[in-house]
Design a protein around this motif. Structure first.
Motif, PDB file in Angstrom:
ATOM      1  N   ASN A   6       0.837  -1.202   0.000  1.00 52.24           N
ATOM      2  CA  ASN A   6       0.000   0.000   0.000  1.00 52.24           C
ATOM      3  C   ASN A   6       0.872   1.253   0.000  1.00 52.24           C
ATOM      4  N   ILE A   7       0.332   2.313  -0.609  1.00 53.09           N
ATOM      5  CA  ILE A   7       1.138   3.515  -0.818  1.00 53.09           C
ATOM      6  C   ILE A   7       0.569   4.691  -0.024  1.00 53.09           C
ATOM      7  N   ASN A   8       1.439   5.395   0.656  1.00 50.86           N
ATOM      8  CA  ASN A   8       1.111   6.705   1.229  1.00 50.86           C
ATOM      9  C   ASN A   8       2.164   7.654   0.700  1.00 50.86           C
ATOM     10  N   SER A   9       1.758   8.555  -0.179  1.00 51.27           N
ATOM     11  CA  SER A   9       2.787   9.347  -0.856  1.00 51.27           C
ATOM     12  C   SER A   9       2.189  10.610  -1.467  1.00 51.27           C
ATOM     13  N   THR A  10       3.054  11.578  -1.700  1.00 52.58           N
ATOM     14  CA  THR A  10       2.677  12.707  -2.537  1.00 52.58           C
ATOM     15  C   THR A  10       2.699  12.215  -3.995  1.00 52.58           C
ATOM     16  N   ALA A  11       2.322  13.102  -4.932  1.00 56.26           N
ATOM     17  CA  ALA A  11       2.203  12.652  -6.317  1.00 56.26           C
ATOM     18  C   ALA A  11       2.802  13.669  -7.279  1.00 56.26           C
ATOM     19  N   VAL A  12       3.128  13.173  -8.461  1.00 56.73           N
ATOM     20  CA  VAL A  12       3.674  14.025  -9.521  1.00 56.73           C
ATOM     21  C   VAL A  12       2.588  14.235 -10.589  1.00 56.73           C
ATOM     22  N   PRO A  13       2.158  15.480 -10.836  1.00 52.45           N
ATOM     23  CA  PRO A  13       1.082  15.714 -11.808  1.00 52.45           C
ATOM     24  C   PRO A  13       1.613  15.903 -13.227  1.00 52.45           C
ATOM     25  N   MET A  14       0.994  15.248 -14.208  1.00 56.10           N
ATOM     26  CA  MET A  14       1.368  15.403 -15.616  1.00 56.10           C
ATOM     27  C   MET A  14       0.067  15.448 -16.433  1.00 56.10           C
ATOM     28  N   PRO A  15      -0.590  16.625 -16.464  1.00 56.10           N
ATOM     29  CA  PRO A  15      -1.938  16.711 -17.045  1.00 56.10           C
ATOM     30  C   PRO A  15      -1.989  16.527 -18.567  1.00 56.10           C
ATOM     31  N   LYS A 137       2.230  19.314  -1.844  1.00 62.46           N
ATOM     32  CA  LYS A 137       2.525  18.265  -0.853  1.00 62.46           C
ATOM     33  C   LYS A 137       1.271  17.473  -0.469  1.00 62.46           C
ATOM     34  N   ALA A 138       0.198  17.663  -1.231  1.00 63.25           N
ATOM     35  CA  ALA A 138      -1.038  16.914  -0.964  1.00 63.25           C
ATOM     36  C   ALA A 138      -0.716  15.419  -0.968  1.00 63.25           C
ATOM     37  N   SER A 139      -1.205  14.739   0.027  1.00 58.57           N
ATOM     38  CA  SER A 139      -0.838  13.334   0.184  1.00 58.57           C
ATOM     39  C   SER A 139      -1.963  12.394  -0.259  1.00 58.57           C
ATOM     40  N   PHE A 140      -1.559  11.238  -0.790  1.00 59.40           N
ATOM     41  CA  PHE A 140      -2.516  10.239  -1.288  1.00 59.40           C
ATOM     42  C   PHE A 140      -2.275   8.899  -0.607  1.00 59.40           C
ATOM     43  N   ALA A 141      -3.363   8.142  -0.478  1.00 61.35           N
ATOM     44  CA  ALA A 141      -3.244   6.791   0.065  1.00 61.35           C
ATOM     45  C   ALA A 141      -3.885   5.814  -0.911  1.00 61.35           C
ATOM     46  N   ILE A 142      -3.132   4.777  -1.252  1.00 59.47           N
ATOM     47  CA  ILE A 142      -3.657   3.741  -2.148  1.00 59.47           C
ATOM     48  C   ILE A 142      -3.672   2.418  -1.383  1.00 59.47           C
ATOM     49  N   ASP A 143      -4.859   1.815  -1.312  1.00 60.69           N
ATOM     50  CA  ASP A 143      -5.009   0.516  -0.651  1.00 60.69           C
ATOM     51  C   ASP A 143      -5.505  -0.478  -1.697  1.00 60.69           C
ATOM     52  N   LEU A 144      -4.642  -1.376  -2.111  1.00 62.71           N
ATOM     53  CA  LEU A 144      -5.005  -2.318  -3.181  1.00 62.71           C
ATOM     54  C   LEU A 144      -6.024  -3.344  -2.676  1.00 62.71           C
ATOM     55  N   GLU A 145      -5.853  -3.826  -1.448  1.00 64.71           N
ATOM     56  CA  GLU A 145      -6.793  -4.804  -0.894  1.00 64.71           C
ATOM     57  C   GLU A 145      -8.215  -4.244  -0.931  1.00 64.71           C
ATOM     58  N   LYS A 146      -8.364  -3.002  -0.472  1.00 63.68           N
ATOM     59  CA  LYS A 146      -9.707  -2.369  -0.439  1.00 63.68           C
ATOM     60  C   LYS A 146     -10.081  -1.717  -1.765  1.00 63.68           C
ATOM     61  N   GLN A 147      -9.125  -1.602  -2.676  1.00 59.34           N
ATOM     62  CA  GLN A 147      -9.309  -0.936  -3.970  1.00 59.34           C
ATOM     63  C   GLN A 147      -9.769   0.519  -3.801  1.00 59.34           C
ATOM     64  N   THR A 148      -9.050   1.245  -2.953  1.00 63.74           N
ATOM     65  CA  THR A 148      -9.391   2.649  -2.725  1.00 63.74           C
ATOM     66  C   THR A 148      -8.201   3.560  -2.983  1.00 63.74           C
ATOM     67  N   LEU A 149      -8.522   4.742  -3.477  1.00 61.69           N
ATOM     68  CA  LEU A 149      -7.550   5.827  -3.640  1.00 61.69           C
ATOM     69  C   LEU A 149      -8.105   7.020  -2.873  1.00 61.69           C
ATOM     70  N   ILE A 150      -7.336   7.526  -1.923  1.00 64.98           N
ATOM     71  CA  ILE A 150      -7.805   8.639  -1.091  1.00 64.98           C
ATOM     72  C   ILE A 150      -6.864   9.825  -1.269  1.00 64.98           C
ATOM     73  N   CYS A 151      -7.470  10.987  -1.531  1.00 58.31           N
ATOM     74  CA  CYS A 151      -6.705  12.237  -1.525  1.00 58.31           C
ATOM     75  C   CYS A 151      -7.018  12.907  -0.194  1.00 58.31           C
ATOM     76  N   LYS A 152      -6.066  12.808   0.741  1.00 60.46           N
ATOM     77  CA  LYS A 152      -6.343  13.266   2.118  1.00 60.46           C
ATOM     78  C   LYS A 152      -6.571  14.777   2.171  1.00 60.46           C
ATOM     79  N   ALA A 153      -5.826  15.529   1.361  1.00 60.61           N
ATOM     80  CA  ALA A 153      -5.887  16.996   1.435  1.00 60.61           C
ATOM     81  C   ALA A 153      -7.298  17.525   1.232  1.00 60.61           C
ATOM     82  N   ILE A 154      -8.042  16.915   0.330  1.00 61.48           N
ATOM     83  CA  ILE A 154      -9.399  17.417   0.067  1.00 61.48           C
ATOM     84  C   ILE A 154     -10.452  16.391   0.508  1.00 61.48           C
TER      85      ILE A 154
END
Lengths: 197, 463
Positions: A6-15, A137-154
């Motif tokens: 599982n990932i807890n990390s900031t992200a790199v945007p490439m729109p 520095k907005a942080s994200f959490a990815i849980d593969l078991e639960k299949q969820t992506l969370i953007c904590k900042a918002i």
């Protein structure tokens, strides 16, 4: 393949949209005969100008944006089937790519290398691009078991789809080759029963 | 009863087993390999202590990296040489015959498969190359795979795959004068966009498709991936059977008759349903050109560059035009060009070379243009020489090279310099595809030949 954690990390945007695998890793770097070391040349023609000088405008050259998650515009990974694109992203340190739409071959290659492609709605994608624009520095959490992506900042959350078989493989670090080799007797029986081809 | 599509028929025929809640194990009839996407797969086999499961179903050639001049000499560029040597060593280690440099069958994988009769209707065909869809012209489920999958096929002659959705694109009517199958497929891609076929496998149908030669059909199927499709195919018919008959590895005698009986069952049943359908009218198609940095950014030669694209957001669209140094609203006609590349798995077969030679016969290329013709295979090269096309091309100032992928992706020395325009018969106009900074305009062999002669983009219908 390593087990997916599982990932807890900031992200790199490439729109940018329609980012093709020739941009991710240009053909002239496909001459290696091993899987390692491609991260060095990830997006090299966007990172560097023709004289080798750093392109300061490009997001990978901006220290504000870092992390294990790449967030990209729609149709990420189109074009060539080169698995080197997935190797380069993984080698650079990415463990997940989030987009509203992925090219098929890239998606398969990513899954075969422990790099998780997460498809979200165009609306969700826009919201997380904005969240990173507001706070790099907005942080994200990815849980593969639960299949969820969370953007904590918002405080935004989405579920994502993944084939149960591929999920099992990622969580356990299994690859398709082991499975297919284990099916040898079934494959031979199939060959015996089908003469055409 | 549920009516079957051609795709259903071939797919079902190849399912070894189904995994609950997961993919199918699909049997692969033919596996093409080349030097760029195979070394890591061979390494994987070695690490696992496995042999090639079915080497008689594996066909190897060297194409992506090879020089197109002096192929009898050692490859100059060290990394390319090492990669080609690695393929030679791997083929030797695993007991596989290699159609490498110097072999009369050498050439671009997607050119040699069909011309040798390896590619036959109803097969499943894969290769670590996205343009494997080319073989779909014969009514094959043919598609590109990654290197991990190359290893899987080497180890088991099978792949784990989810059945894709199905799309049918029907084109009816006669192609107007000066319009080739390359224009047809560039037109379709400009309508659907680079992601329009994603998740789907395409069947091309309609009277326009039926009237195409096998080589013209290969050009259409080749570019299916440029819409994101897993592959694209055409139901086999008399044209297909006649093309296959008598080729080196095609079935002979009674075996051919047996195969033919089966091939004739390969069609989509009336009233079979597709997930997505499109219809186009051939009369609406003109010679096509791309103006941007993906194959979906294409226009008819008589049209101007649009001010936006359904294909991409404003930032991506503007970035593409800046890269190409082109303006919104501009016409491409009259745009000065410096390079013309006739080649690649899209347009390097004998018919393509004949079209170019026929057009340039008695003409001269413009002084400032470098015009390169790279045949798809040794067999195409030999045929061109036997027909005297080499002399016609040379007299017009075009250089006929030796076979390989060449300037389509610039892995060898054949690159377009930064900032210069190249009218190319290849399949991708991505940034840097033909060399860092190169500006690619995709077109048909006829439009490319006309541009070389004029020194600028022209409407070939008016020449």
């Amino acid at each position: 393949m390593e087990k997916f954690k599982n990932i807890n990390s900031t992200a790199v945007p490439m729109p940018m949209e329609n980012i093709d695998t020739d941009q991710i890793i240009p053909a002239r770097f496909l001459k290696a005969t091993t899987r390692e070391g491609f991260g060095e040349n990830l997006f090299i023609d966007w990172r560097e100008q023709s004289d080798g000088a750093k392109n300061e405008d490009f997001v990978l050259n901006n220290n504000l944006y870092q992390g294990q998650i790449l967030i990209a515009g729609r149709n990420f990974g189109c074009g060539s089937s080169r698995e080197h694109a997935a190797w380069a992203l993984y080698d650079y340190g990415f463990r997940a790519v989030v987009s509203s739409f992925f090219a098929d071959i890239f998606k398969g290659n990513a899954l075969n290398n422990g790099l998780l492609p997460i498809t979200v709605s165009p609306e969700f994608l826009n919201q997380i691009f904005k969240a990173i624009e507001t706070d790099p520095k907005a942080s994200f959490a990815i849980d593969l078991e639960k299949q969820t992506l969370i953007c904590k900042a918002i405080d935004l959350q989405t579920n994502f789809e993944i084939n149960p078989y591929k999920k099992h493989c990622l969580l356990n670090g299994l690859d398709d080759t082991d499975f297919l080799v284990s099916q040898k007797s079934k494959i031979e029986a199939f060959e015996a029963a089908h003469v055409i081809g | 009863m549920h009516k079957k599509t051609l795709f259903d028929k071939i797919w079902n025929q190849h399912v070894v087993s189904k995994i609950e809640d997961g993919p199918d194990v699909l049997y692969i009839d033919r596996h093409f390999i080349h030097e760029v996407t195979s070394p890591q797969a061979f390494d994987g086999l070695k690490k696992r202590g496995l042999s090639l499961f079915r080497k008689e179903k594996t066909i190897a050639t060297a194409d992506h990296n090879v020089p197109t001049l002096n192929q009898h000499l050692p490859i100059k560029e060290a990394q390319s040489r090492f990669q080609v040597d690695t393929l030679i060593k791997n083929c030797k280690d695993f007991g596989l015959e290699l159609y490498g440099l110097g072999h009369p069958y050498q050439g671009i994988v997607h050119v040699i498969g069909p011309e040798l009769g390896v590619t036959q209707p109803g097969m499943t065909i894969v290769c670590g190359d996205s343009h494997t869809s080319t073989h779909g012209a014969f009514g094959c489920i043919a598609f590109g795979i990654g290197t991990s999958q190359v290893e899987q096929v080497m180890a088991s002659q099978s792949l784990l795959l989810n059945k894709p959705k199905q799309m049918r694109i029907t084109i009816d009517g006669n192609l107007p004068k000066g319009v080739l199958s390359k224009d047809l497929i560039l037109y379709v891609i400009s309508k659907l966009g680079t992601g329009g076929g994603t998740g789907h496998f395409i069947e091309y149908a309609g009277s326009t498709i039926r009237n195409l030669s096998m080589e013209a059909r290969m050009t259409v199927c080749n570019m299916s991936i440029e819409m994101g499709a897993r592959g694209g195919f055409i139901a086999p018919d008399q044209t297909t059977f006649e093309y296959v008959k008598g080729r080196t590895f095609a079935p002979k005698g009674e075996s051919f008759d047996t195969a033919l009986e089966y091939w004739k069952t390969l069609y989509t049943e009336d009233a079979a349903e597709f997930d997505t359908e499109y219809h186009f009218d051939a009369a609406d198609i003109e010679p096509m050109l791309t103006y941007g940095t993906n194959p979906g950014m294409g226009i008819k030669v008589s049209n101007n560059i649009p001010s936006s694209s359904h294909e991409s957001n404003d930032a991506s669209f503007t970035k593409a035009l800046n890269y190409m140094d082109l303006q919104k609203g501009e016409s491409l006609i009259g745009k000065k060009i410096n390079h013309v590349f006739i080649g690649s798995c899209t347009n390097a077969r004998i018919e393509d070379l004949r079209i170019v030679a026929n057009y340039v016969n008695g003409k001269q290329k413009a002084d400032h243009v470098l015009a390169m013709v790279v045949p798809g295979s040794k067999i195409v090269e030999a045929q061109a020489k036997a027909e005297g096309l080499d002399k016609v091309l040379a007299a017009a100032g075009f250089e006929l090279r030796e076979p390989g992928c060449s300037a389509c992706l610039g892995m060898n020395e054949d690159k377009v310099p930064a900032g210069e325009y190249c009218v190319s018969t290849s399949n991708r106009n991505f940034e840097g595809r033909q060399g860092p900074g190169a500006r690619t305009i995709l077109a048909s062999p006829l439009t490319a030949a006309a541009a070389a002669v004029a020194g600028e983009i022209v409407d070939v219908r008016k020449m």
